[in-house]
Design a protein around this motif. Sequence first.
Motif, PDB file in Angstrom:
ATOM      1  N   SER B  20      13.985   0.562   1.294  1.00  0.00           N
ATOM      2  CA  SER B  20      12.711   0.725   1.988  1.00  0.00           C
ATOM      3  C   SER B  20      11.730   1.307   0.985  1.00  0.00           C
ATOM      4  CB  SER B  20      12.889   1.679   3.171  1.00  0.00           C
ATOM      5  OG  SER B  20      11.630   1.976   3.743  1.00  0.00           O
ATOM      6  N   VAL B  21      10.832   0.472   0.483  1.00  0.00           N
ATOM      7  CA  VAL B  21       9.954   0.854  -0.619  1.00  0.00           C
ATOM      8  C   VAL B  21       8.544   1.097  -0.102  1.00  0.00           C
ATOM      9  CG1 VAL B  21       9.173   0.249  -2.934  1.00  0.00           C
ATOM     10  CG2 VAL B  21      11.333  -0.680  -2.080  1.00  0.00           C
ATOM     11  N   MET B  22       8.072   2.307  -0.291  1.00  0.00           N
ATOM     12  CA  MET B  22       6.680   2.604   0.076  1.00  0.00           C
ATOM     13  C   MET B  22       5.826   2.207  -1.118  1.00  0.00           C
ATOM     14  SD  MET B  22       4.900   6.103   1.444  1.00  0.00           S
ATOM     15  CE  MET B  22       5.232   6.120   3.178  1.00  0.00           C
ATOM     16  N   THR B  23       4.964   1.196  -0.943  1.00  0.00           N
ATOM     17  CA  THR B  23       4.211   0.622  -2.065  1.00  0.00           C
ATOM     18  C   THR B  23       2.715   0.904  -1.997  1.00  0.00           C
ATOM     19  OG1 THR B  23       3.755  -1.420  -0.885  1.00  0.00           O
ATOM     20  CG2 THR B  23       5.829  -1.334  -2.115  1.00  0.00           C
ATOM     21  N   LYS B  24       2.241   1.308  -0.798  1.00  0.00           N
ATOM     22  CA  LYS B  24       0.792   1.480  -0.545  1.00  0.00           C
ATOM     23  C   LYS B  24       0.037   0.151  -0.684  1.00  0.00           C
ATOM     24  CE  LYS B  24       0.590   5.841   0.525  1.00  0.00           C
ATOM     25  NZ  LYS B  24       0.291   6.234   1.918  1.00  0.00           N
ATOM     26  N   ILE B  25       0.729  -0.959  -0.561  1.00  0.00           N
ATOM     27  CA  ILE B  25       0.065  -2.268  -0.548  1.00  0.00           C
ATOM     28  C   ILE B  25      -0.414  -2.482   0.889  1.00  0.00           C
ATOM     29  CG2 ILE B  25       0.397  -4.775  -0.765  1.00  0.00           C
ATOM     30  CD1 ILE B  25       2.558  -4.140  -2.894  1.00  0.00           C
ATOM     31  N   GLU B  26      -1.701  -2.694   1.038  1.00  0.00           N
ATOM     32  CA  GLU B  26      -2.280  -2.793   2.374  1.00  0.00           C
ATOM     33  C   GLU B  26      -1.718  -3.993   3.120  1.00  0.00           C
ATOM     34  OE1 GLU B  26      -6.466  -2.746   1.591  1.00  0.00           O
ATOM     35  OE2 GLU B  26      -6.390  -0.668   0.889  1.00  0.00           O
ATOM     36  N   ARG B  28       1.262  -4.449   4.175  1.00  0.00           N
ATOM     37  CA  ARG B  28       2.690  -4.730   3.955  1.00  0.00           C
ATOM     38  C   ARG B  28       3.492  -4.158   5.113  1.00  0.00           C
ATOM     39  NH1 ARG B  28       7.011  -2.154   1.319  1.00  0.00           N
ATOM     40  NH2 ARG B  28       8.648  -3.615   0.767  1.00  0.00           N
ATOM     41  N   LYS B  29       4.333  -4.978   5.714  1.00  0.00           N
ATOM     42  CA  LYS B  29       5.086  -4.572   6.905  1.00  0.00           C
ATOM     43  C   LYS B  29       6.096  -3.475   6.563  1.00  0.00           C
ATOM     44  CE  LYS B  29       7.544  -6.592  10.762  1.00  0.00           C
ATOM     45  NZ  LYS B  29       8.635  -7.465  11.118  1.00  0.00           N
ATOM     46  N   ASP B  30       6.180  -2.480   7.462  1.00  0.00           N
ATOM     47  CA  ASP B  30       7.166  -1.383   7.325  1.00  0.00           C
ATOM     48  C   ASP B  30       7.014  -0.600   6.026  1.00  0.00           C
ATOM     49  OD1 ASP B  30       9.645  -3.472   8.907  1.00  0.00           O
ATOM     50  OD2 ASP B  30       8.463  -1.853   9.803  1.00  0.00           O
ATOM     51  N   LEU B  33       8.008   3.114   6.485  1.00  0.00           N
ATOM     52  CA  LEU B  33       9.162   3.255   7.379  1.00  0.00           C
ATOM     53  C   LEU B  33       9.793   4.645   7.276  1.00  0.00           C
ATOM     54  CD1 LEU B  33      10.895   1.550   9.361  1.00  0.00           C
ATOM     55  CD2 LEU B  33      12.367   0.996   7.421  1.00  0.00           C
TER      56      LEU B  33
END
Lengths: 79, 268
Positions: B20-26, B28-30, B33
């Motif tokens: 589960s990668v938090m990317t801060k790409i607007e 992007r689903k979940d 998470l």
Amino acid sequence: MTSLTRRGLALLPLAALLVPELSAQRTFDQEQMKANYAEMQTHSWFTNGDWITDFAAAKAKARETGRPIFAYFTRTYAP
Amino acid sequence: MFSKQDFQDWASDNAVLFASVMTKIEGRKDDDLLRTYEFRGFPSLAILDAEGNAITKKVSRDLFSMKNVVAAAPMYAKIKAEIDDGKEIDEKAWFMAQLAMGELDSNDVREGIADLGITGDEKAKAEEMLFVLEMGELASKSRGRGATEADKMAACVAVYEAFKAGKRLPAGAAPEAFVDEMLVDAAKDSGDKKAFFFAYDRVHERMVERIASLEGYLPRYRADLEKFKDNKARVARIEQALGRLEQMIADTKKELTELEAAAEKLRS
């Protein structure tokens, strides 16, 4: 009223002007964020394993195989 | 850990690996998470069921623990649900599940083995995990804040006595590095070749890896010194940090030299 208090009160209008700026959410350079994510996907920990990044797909595979999900939470940006 | 072959080989047969990668790409689903599970930092680990419910958010970073947690997670979740429903449960199965999930300390385990009459393969498994717990608790006590020289000596003696009694940690267990270091120290004093060389290769490899890892930071510090050369205050801070890093490298190299000398002496 002390001089310090008087000075503090004098600055209140300035502080009121700054509040919207201070409370504005930090924005992230989207091109940089996408580049970071692309780079992460070349790291050996990721490429050498069968990592799924889509939550729905992970749950579907867990249902299909009867195996638990080993969830690793990480990020690709600096706070 | 995740790059290593033994992790991948085990995971491919026993778990569904989900990053589960938090990317801060607007959009992007979940992407966030992590918040669902109330984690506060990165990285974090959890074992989830097929519906995404967290079975545990307490997963140790060693392969031995990971294997036990993943294997026990379905049974643990099942019995926990029975407890929540007020049903009668299999106490032995619950004990073994809690043990595998890392929820018991060494006292709990000793009492459980005795009180529940655990026997056979289950007893062997429980005793193996009890030894891991005991070594882990010794490591915490002898290295934690407030640990005295007496605590460290006592830990060294306890580890050495366990080794002489034939006790061995399972491969990949968290206290392995601690136990290896204690054995090398005890064996250097006693001249015990068997104990020394049991641990030597692993201790040597860890020291070499540590030196390489620390040296890997040097170019960045040196680059920063050049980059910020006009900022005196910044340069002073970088030089201070660089000095500490160089000292750590020198200390570890000295320890490595002493280790190799001890090996040479015991071989002769």
